[in-house]
Design a protein around this motif. Sequence first.
Motif, PDB file in Angstrom:
ATOM      1  N   UNK A 285       0.812  -1.211   0.000  1.00 13.95           N
ATOM      2  CA  UNK A 285       0.000   0.000   0.000  1.00 13.95           C
ATOM      3  C   UNK A 285       0.856   1.277   0.000  1.00 13.95           C
ATOM      4  N   UNK A 286       2.137   1.153   0.332  1.00 10.87           N
ATOM      5  CA  UNK A 286       2.999   2.333   0.375  1.00 10.87           C
ATOM      6  C   UNK A 286       3.277   2.893  -1.015  1.00 10.87           C
ATOM      7  N   UNK A 287       3.155   2.043  -2.058  1.00 10.02           N
ATOM      8  CA  UNK A 287       3.456   2.518  -3.416  1.00 10.02           C
ATOM      9  C   UNK A 287       2.442   3.572  -3.848  1.00 10.02           C
ATOM     10  N   UNK A 288       1.096   3.297  -3.806  1.00 10.55           N
ATOM     11  CA  UNK A 288       0.156   4.357  -4.183  1.00 10.55           C
ATOM     12  C   UNK A 288       0.195   5.549  -3.219  1.00 10.55           C
ATOM     13  N   UNK A 289       0.493   5.304  -1.921  1.00 15.88           N
ATOM     14  CA  UNK A 289       0.592   6.417  -0.981  1.00 15.88           C
ATOM     15  C   UNK A 289       1.732   7.368  -1.381  1.00 15.88           C
ATOM     16  N   UNK A 290       2.825   6.781  -1.734  1.00 13.55           N
ATOM     17  CA  UNK A 290       3.962   7.608  -2.130  1.00 13.55           C
ATOM     18  C   UNK A 290       3.702   8.325  -3.428  1.00 13.55           C
ATOM     19  N   UNK A 291       3.039   7.637  -4.353  1.00 14.83           N
ATOM     20  CA  UNK A 291       2.726   8.259  -5.635  1.00 14.83           C
ATOM     21  C   UNK A 291       1.807   9.465  -5.422  1.00 14.83           C
ATOM     22  N   UNK A 292       0.806   9.317  -4.534  1.00 15.24           N
ATOM     23  CA  UNK A 292      -0.117  10.416  -4.253  1.00 15.24           C
ATOM     24  C   UNK A 292       0.622  11.580  -3.577  1.00 15.24           C
ATOM     25  N   UNK A 293       1.549  11.261  -2.659  1.00 11.09           N
ATOM     26  CA  UNK A 293       2.332  12.297  -1.973  1.00 11.09           C
ATOM     27  C   UNK A 293       3.126  13.127  -2.982  1.00 11.09           C
ATOM     28  N   UNK A 294       3.762  12.436  -3.936  1.00 11.48           N
ATOM     29  CA  UNK A 294       4.554  13.134  -4.944  1.00 11.48           C
ATOM     30  C   UNK A 294       3.666  13.980  -5.847  1.00 11.48           C
ATOM     31  N   UNK A 295       2.526  13.412  -6.258  1.00 12.59           N
ATOM     32  CA  UNK A 295       1.628  14.135  -7.159  1.00 12.59           C
ATOM     33  C   UNK A 295       1.141  15.425  -6.520  1.00 12.59           C
ATOM     34  N   UNK A 296       0.766  15.375  -5.250  1.00 10.40           N
ATOM     35  CA  UNK A 296       0.287  16.568  -4.567  1.00 10.40           C
ATOM     36  C   UNK A 296       1.387  17.636  -4.481  1.00 10.40           C
ATOM     37  N   UNK A 297       2.631  17.189  -4.221  1.00  6.89           N
ATOM     38  CA  UNK A 297       3.734  18.143  -4.102  1.00  6.89           C
ATOM     39  C   UNK A 297       3.994  18.833  -5.437  1.00  6.89           C
ATOM     40  N   UNK A 298       3.995  18.048  -6.531  1.00 12.60           N
ATOM     41  CA  UNK A 298       4.287  18.633  -7.832  1.00 12.60           C
ATOM     42  C   UNK A 298       3.194  19.614  -8.260  1.00 12.60           C
ATOM     43  N   UNK A 299       1.943  19.249  -7.984  1.00 11.61           N
ATOM     44  CA  UNK A 299       0.852  20.152  -8.340  1.00 11.61           C
ATOM     45  C   UNK A 299       0.966  21.447  -7.530  1.00 11.61           C
ATOM     46  N   UNK A 300       1.280  21.319  -6.229  1.00 13.60           N
ATOM     47  CA  UNK A 300       1.414  22.503  -5.387  1.00 13.60           C
ATOM     48  C   UNK A 300       2.567  23.393  -5.847  1.00 13.60           C
ATOM     49  N   UNK A 301       3.609  22.799  -6.419  1.00 14.16           N
ATOM     50  CA  UNK A 301       4.773  23.582  -6.847  1.00 14.16           C
ATOM     51  C   UNK A 301       4.659  24.060  -8.297  1.00 14.16           C
ATOM     52  N   UNK A 302       3.558  23.743  -8.955  1.00 11.63           N
ATOM     53  CA  UNK A 302       3.377  24.156 -10.341  1.00 11.63           C
ATOM     54  C   UNK A 302       4.203  23.367 -11.315  1.00 11.63           C
ATOM     55  N   UNK A 303       4.455  22.088 -11.023  1.00  5.49           N
ATOM     56  CA  UNK A 303       5.277  21.238 -11.892  1.00  5.49           C
ATOM     57  C   UNK A 303       4.411  20.155 -12.543  1.00  5.49           C
ATOM     58  N   UNK A 304       3.196  20.513 -12.922  1.00  6.26           N
ATOM     59  CA  UNK A 304       2.276  19.524 -13.477  1.00  6.26           C
ATOM     60  C   UNK A 304       2.838  18.837 -14.716  1.00  6.26           C
ATOM     61  N   UNK A 305       3.644  19.542 -15.499  1.00  7.66           N
ATOM     62  CA  UNK A 305       4.146  18.983 -16.756  1.00  7.66           C
ATOM     63  C   UNK A 305       5.006  17.752 -16.557  1.00  7.66           C
ATOM     64  N   UNK A 306       5.618  17.577 -15.409  1.00  3.48           N
ATOM     65  CA  UNK A 306       6.479  16.424 -15.145  1.00  3.48           C
ATOM     66  C   UNK A 306       5.809  15.400 -14.220  1.00  3.48           C
ATOM     67  N   UNK A 307       4.534  15.643 -13.891  1.00  2.00           N
ATOM     68  CA  UNK A 307       3.876  14.795 -12.895  1.00  2.00           C
ATOM     69  C   UNK A 307       3.740  13.356 -13.366  1.00  2.00           C
ATOM     70  N   UNK A 308       3.342  13.129 -14.633  1.00  2.27           N
ATOM     71  CA  UNK A 308       3.128  11.755 -15.111  1.00  2.27           C
ATOM     72  C   UNK A 308       4.415  10.955 -15.060  1.00  2.27           C
ATOM     73  N   UNK A 309       5.523  11.516 -15.618  1.00  2.87           N
ATOM     74  CA  UNK A 309       6.807  10.804 -15.601  1.00  2.87           C
ATOM     75  C   UNK A 309       7.268  10.569 -14.177  1.00  2.87           C
TER      76      UNK A 309
END
Length: 650
Positions: free
Chosen positions: A541-565
């Motif tokens: 379960x830590x894999x999707x948790x970590x993925x969600x943590x990273x996604x939220x950080x990138x969106x908050x920092x305005x780095x949406x363009x690199x979020x998928x990779x």
Amino acid sequence: MSDNTGGTATHPLAVLPPGRPAACARPGEPGAAEERFRGLLEAAPDAMVIVDGTGTIALVNAQTEALFGYERGELLGQPVELLVPQRSRGHHTLHRDAYLANRQVRPMGAGLDLYGLRRDGSEFPVEISLSPLETAEGLLISAAVRDVSDRKAAEERISELAALVESSQDAILAKTLDGRITYWNAAAQRLYGYTAAEVMGRHISLLAPDGHQDEIAALLDRLRLGEKVEHFETLRLTRSGALLDVDVTLWPRRAQDGTVIGVCAIVRDISDRKRAEAELTALYEQQRHVALTLQRSLMGTPPDVPGLVTASRYRPATQGAGVGGDWFDLIPLGAGRVGVLIGDVMGRGLEAAAVMGQLRSAAHALAKTGMRPRRLMQALDACVADLDVPDQLVTCCYLVVAADEATVTLCSAGHLPVLVAVPGQGARPLAAPVNAPLGVGGVLYEQASAAVPPGATLVLYTDGLIETPGCDIEDSLAALASACGALFTAGPPGLDEAADRILSTLRPDAEGHDDDVTLLLARLPAAPLASLTTTLATRPESVPEGRAFLSEALIAWGCDGKADDARLLVSELLTNAVQHAQGPVTLHVCRTAADVTVEVGDGSPCLPEPRRADEDEECGRGLNLVRVLADSWGVRPTDEGKTTWFTLRL
């Protein structure tokens, strides 16, 4: 003239014993004349010997007694040959007879070396002047005898000196105080091509080429003041117009009262020496250039590290070939980390440079693996032992700068303290464990981490910067810290300017140091714009948790363009950590103006490696995806296990 018995005296002037006064006589009588003659004879400065025509001594004075060592009574009535050496008596008789045949006032034996014989048998050189005396009783001959021992010795000394001067291989000349030549030996003629007759009375500036005329006047001024000029090297002109390199020594010639009345000079042709020196200098510079080129090749050129501003200075030793064992290096480690190396192989020469080159290459390769500083130092210690260089010691310091964490981790192997200069706070040594130099063997190296604020400058150097003969190293370290503190008090100056000012302060004489000098300044980059860290358990379960943590950080920092990779790559790294490593798992995300770095740490020391997966395999493709999609990636060991990271440029 009659004697006391009434008989006629054989030697009329010897009838009165010495010291006995003559009988009272009226002026004009024979007794008075005789007494005056005796007075003049005794007052004569030379020994006076008066003989008759047969060579028998008739009268002598006190100087004769003192000169020959006889009492007066022992000489009167004796043949004059008593005062002549045995070997010369025959010639003396011939000279006396020749004089009787041609009587006149003249020297005896003109042009010959005459010698007298003392009572003790010793001989001495003399000059004899003869004068005839006509008396009523017959012809007498007066001989004035002068001891010329001192004059002969002086003449012999002068003759020896003259022979030495003429036989000298150096040109020797004399001149007046206004520069007119008064003496010119044979060597001067050979050197300059002029004969003595051609230069006598001419001014010494005859020998000075254009541009050296004022030099002659200046030298004469110094000599007039009584100064001696030694080994003055200059150019002189020969009769043929050739230029000579010469070494001139001049000294004032003085009168007996000490007044300077002239100048003497010794001139030596040093053209061959100058040519040899020029050839040796050219050869030395060529060898030095080759050695320094070799050293710089071994030292290498550190790469530019993004975000890390550096300035370095290297000065080779000014003695010998200049080759030494200093080196430094900058190693980009990825994920915002930089390795900084500085080292010094003790000693100088090609051997030290060769050891340095091998160690630098080994240290660079080990650092690129992400190895911790203490482990790198342990490995380098083994390398030094493998080199099998007797008594070879190496000091070294390795730092890992983590800009996002504002920390520096370092391990020092006997190297001088690293200084950290903080604007407005001066400079201080960076705390580090004291470890033995490399090459000692059997040492367990320790490292330390310290907080260093962004914008601070690290000052690394080798002992050539601060170690000078007769100076306490603690005082030199304090002087370096003071110089760095003064530079960084008002604000961060340009590092190149700071490096130059540190060198000019610590090493003001750029040509006066016998060890190579290395100075490296490295300014830490500014803090990252943002960073976040979370801890995850080793469960699926830590894999999707970590993925969600990273996604939220990138969106908050305005780095949406690199979020998928980023989500794809972090999923692969987290999956590897959950399946193959030990917990806990840390996820760290850092954003700078240029990129985003994602780090996944776990407790397993096993380092993953990309491999080719077969078509039916489910594993083996994660790291290949990271290698292809990330702009950079890597794995570094940690004290707890390892950290796998990747960077995506924005």
